[in-house]
Scaffold this active site. Structure first.
Site, mmCIF file in Angstrom:
data_model
loop_
_atom_site.group_PDB
_atom_site.id
_atom_site.type_symbol
_atom_site.label_atom_id
_atom_site.label_comp_id
_atom_site.label_asym_id
_atom_site.label_seq_id
_atom_site.Cartn_x
_atom_site.Cartn_y
_atom_site.Cartn_z
ATOM 1 C CB CYS A 150 -26.083 53.147 56.233
ATOM 2 S SG CYS A 150 -24.857 52.074 56.176
HETATM 3 N N1 NDP Z 1 -23.335 52.485 49.562
HETATM 4 C C1 NDP Z 1 -23.837 52.944 50.471
HETATM 5 O O1 NDP Z 1 -24.858 52.374 50.914
HETATM 6 C C2 NDP Z 1 -23.100 53.832 51.253
HETATM 7 C C3 NDP Z 1 -21.823 54.263 51.262
HETATM 8 N N2 NDP Z 1 -21.384 55.287 51.990
HETATM 9 C C4 NDP Z 1 -19.918 55.495 52.245
HETATM 10 O O2 NDP Z 1 -19.606 56.395 50.841
HETATM 11 C C5 NDP Z 1 -18.213 56.196 50.190
HETATM 12 C C6 NDP Z 1 -18.565 55.612 48.852
HETATM 13 O O3 NDP Z 1 -19.354 54.570 48.581
HETATM 14 P P1 NDP Z 1 -20.055 53.878 47.360
HETATM 15 O O4 NDP Z 1 -20.498 54.921 46.554
HETATM 16 O O5 NDP Z 1 -20.914 52.765 47.850
HETATM 17 O O6 NDP Z 1 -18.519 53.483 46.868
HETATM 18 P P2 NDP Z 1 -18.331 52.777 45.413
HETATM 19 O O7 NDP Z 1 -17.147 51.743 45.474
HETATM 20 O O8 NDP Z 1 -19.394 52.272 44.779
HETATM 21 O O9 NDP Z 1 -17.618 53.848 44.520
HETATM 22 C C7 NDP Z 1 -16.475 54.647 45.199
HETATM 23 C C8 NDP Z 1 -15.996 55.693 44.225
HETATM 24 O O10 NDP Z 1 -14.745 56.193 44.420
HETATM 25 C C9 NDP Z 1 -13.804 55.991 43.277
HETATM 26 N N3 NDP Z 1 -12.410 55.554 43.523
HETATM 27 C C10 NDP Z 1 -12.194 54.182 44.332
HETATM 28 N N4 NDP Z 1 -10.910 54.360 44.524
HETATM 29 C C11 NDP Z 1 -10.339 55.287 44.470
HETATM 30 C C12 NDP Z 1 -9.162 56.070 44.521
HETATM 31 N N5 NDP Z 1 -7.917 55.400 44.984
HETATM 32 N N6 NDP Z 1 -8.865 57.373 44.081
HETATM 33 C C13 NDP Z 1 -9.998 58.186 43.303
HETATM 34 N N7 NDP Z 1 -11.139 57.475 43.355
HETATM 35 C C14 NDP Z 1 -11.225 56.197 43.586
HETATM 36 C C15 NDP Z 1 -14.474 54.871 42.465
HETATM 37 O O11 NDP Z 1 -14.235 54.957 40.954
HETATM 38 P P3 NDP Z 1 -14.302 53.861 39.944
HETATM 39 O O12 NDP Z 1 -15.886 53.579 39.876
HETATM 40 O O13 NDP Z 1 -13.918 54.564 38.838
HETATM 41 O O14 NDP Z 1 -13.386 52.712 40.363
HETATM 42 C C16 NDP Z 1 -15.801 55.442 42.606
HETATM 43 O O15 NDP Z 1 -16.316 56.487 41.780
HETATM 44 C C17 NDP Z 1 -17.618 55.038 51.000
HETATM 45 O O16 NDP Z 1 -16.707 55.585 52.188
HETATM 46 C C18 NDP Z 1 -18.840 54.362 51.704
HETATM 47 O O17 NDP Z 1 -18.814 53.787 53.017
HETATM 48 C C19 NDP Z 1 -22.142 56.232 52.688
HETATM 49 C C20 NDP Z 1 -23.491 55.920 52.859
HETATM 50 C C21 NDP Z 1 -23.957 54.900 52.418
HETATM 51 C C1 X2W Z 2 -24.258 46.073 54.234
HETATM 52 C C2 X2W Z 2 -22.834 46.573 54.532
HETATM 53 O O1 X2W Z 2 -21.844 46.045 54.260
HETATM 54 N N1 X2W Z 2 -22.855 47.913 55.030
HETATM 55 C C3 X2W Z 2 -21.714 48.416 55.389
HETATM 56 C C4 X2W Z 2 -22.016 49.856 55.737
HETATM 57 C C5 X2W Z 2 -22.455 50.834 54.316
HETATM 58 C C6 X2W Z 2 -21.001 51.859 54.205
HETATM 59 O O2 X2W Z 2 -20.991 51.893 52.866
HETATM 60 O O3 X2W Z 2 -20.688 52.539 54.895
HETATM 61 P P1 X2W Z 2 -21.082 53.780 55.790
HETATM 62 O O4 X2W Z 2 -22.318 53.701 55.963
HETATM 63 O O5 X2W Z 2 -20.127 53.575 56.800
HETATM 64 O O6 X2W Z 2 -20.567 54.707 55.186
HETATM 65 C C7 X2W Z 2 -20.691 47.959 56.613
HETATM 66 O O7 X2W Z 2 -21.567 47.173 57.326
HETATM 67 O O8 X2W Z 2 -19.577 48.383 56.610
#
Ligand code: NDP
Ligand code: X2W
Length: 293
Positions: A150
């Site tokens: 991000c």
């Molecule tokens: N949130 C953000 O702003 C952003 C996040 N990302 C990246 O995207 C990825 C997902 O983030 P985010 O959506 O926030 O994560 P969440 O924690 O909200 O969701 C994770 C998902 O993965 C599932 N999960 C967790 N552990 C396991 C496992 N061991 N095996 C299989 N499934 C699993 C969870 O299932 P359950 O819900 O059933 O536990 C859930 O569906 C991360 O790598 C993050 O860094 C990238 C850009 C932005």
């Molecule tokens: C506010 C906050 O904690 N942000 C996360 C980044 C968001 C995320 O989930 O990671 P990616 O963008 O790398 O996928 C961090 O600083 O590590």
């Protein structure tokens, strides 16, 4: 008949829900597989009621997934989990990975910044870094796309056109970045986030090598940055204020013109400055968004 059948691994998380919203409203895509971990067995609308109107399959565990029902996969799993799961998927699938597992080309750099050995090194050669504005043609042909982080997205989009045009110096780039808290995996209780701002990862955030990798590629020489992220009391959104030294003879107006000709964005100078709320508002009125959070 769907043109492209999409599977979502980690559909029950924040990024999973965003992909579902985009895919479910797409004229050529349809969701045929959705997995979760603890929420396996539940329906998606019981987890995210704003998706009630979509016809979606039930959330199942990855171990029960039938990958013959999908053409492409969005992987929305936590860092580290992703690489182990992706390497077991059929090699014919197109994969977009939203985690950080494949963003750094240099495996030793990955291991240094993420503090663990990489478990799918062999896949790294397939990876295209998914910054669409920069690598659209490569992304179209890629089997495995590593979606940018991000903060790195918020930094590379403005700086890439300036570096390409040699308008700024390659050092003394200072990034003061702020994030909403859907990105935070810890401390996301209301009582921890409301009415306060906190800096974190000071001098050592895992997005620094990703930012420097992307900017150095464009500049064709080493670019270094000073980067401090902050957690803000807002649900989503991101703002990066970036300070640069201009190359000799360059004026602020030149930077503005370069950015204006690079993107169709809300770009204002000496007028009203757009807020993160304006961005959410503009997205919610463009016809593609249903629901804001
Ligand atoms: N949130 C953000 O702003 C952003 C996040 N990302 C990246 O995207 C990825 C997902 O983030 P985010 O959506 O926030 O994560 P969440 O924690 O909200 O969701 C994770 C998902 O993965 C599932 N999960 C967790 N552990 C396991 C496992 N061991 N095996 C299989 N499934 C699993 C969870 O299932 P359950 O819900 O059933 O536990 C859930 O569906 C991360 O790598 C993050 O860094 C990238 C850009 C932005
Ligand atoms: C506010 C906050 O904690 N942000 C996360 C980044 C968001 C995320 O989930 O990671 P990616 O963008 O790398 O996928 C961090 O600083 O590590």
């Amino acid at each position: 008949m769907l043109d492209i059948r999409i599977g979502l691994l980690g559909a029950s998380g924040y990024t999973g829900a965003e992909i579902v919203r985009l895919v479910a409203n797409h004229p050529h895509f349809g969701v045929t597989l959705m997995t979760a971990d603890r929420k396996a067995g539940q329906s998606m609308d019981s987890v995210f009621p704003h998706l009630t109107a979509q016809k979606l399959p039930r959330l199942i565990s990855i171990k029960d997934a039938d990958f013959s029902t999908v053409d492409a996969v969005f992987c929305c799993l936590p860092h580290g989990t992703t690489q182990e799961i992706i390497k077991r998927l059929p090699t014919s699938l197109n994969i977009v990975d939203l985690s950080a597992d494949f963003r750094l080309r240099d495996i030793s750099e990955y291991e240094e910044w993420y503090g663990q050995p990489h478990k799918a090194v062999e896949l790294q050669k397939e990876v295209v870094y998914g910054l669409t504005e920069l690598l659209r043609d490569d992304i179209k042909k890629a089997l495995l796309v590593a979606n940018p982080g991000c903060y790195p997205t918020s930094v590379q989009l403005p700086l890439v056109p300036l570096l390409k045009a040699n308008l700024i110096k390659h050092d003394n780039i200072i990034i003061d970045a702020k994030s909403g808290d859907t990105g935070a995996k810890e401390a996301n209780l209301y009582s921890e986030i409301a009415e306060g701002i906190s800096s974190y990862g000071v001098t050592r955030h895992r997005h620094v090598p990703e930012i420097e990798q992307g900017l150095s590629d464009v500049a064709q020489s080493k670019v270094t940055v000073s980067f401090t992220p902050h957690l803000m009391p807002m649900i989503r959104g991101m703002q990066s204020t970036i300070y640069v030294e201009m190359a000799p003879g360059v004026r602020t107006q030149d930077l503005y013109q370069q950015l204006k000709s690079s993107y169709e964005v809300l770009l204002l100078l000496n007028k009203t400055i757009a807020t993160t709320r304006d961005v959410i508002r503009s997205l919610s009125t463009d016809g593609t968004r249903r629901g804001r959070y």
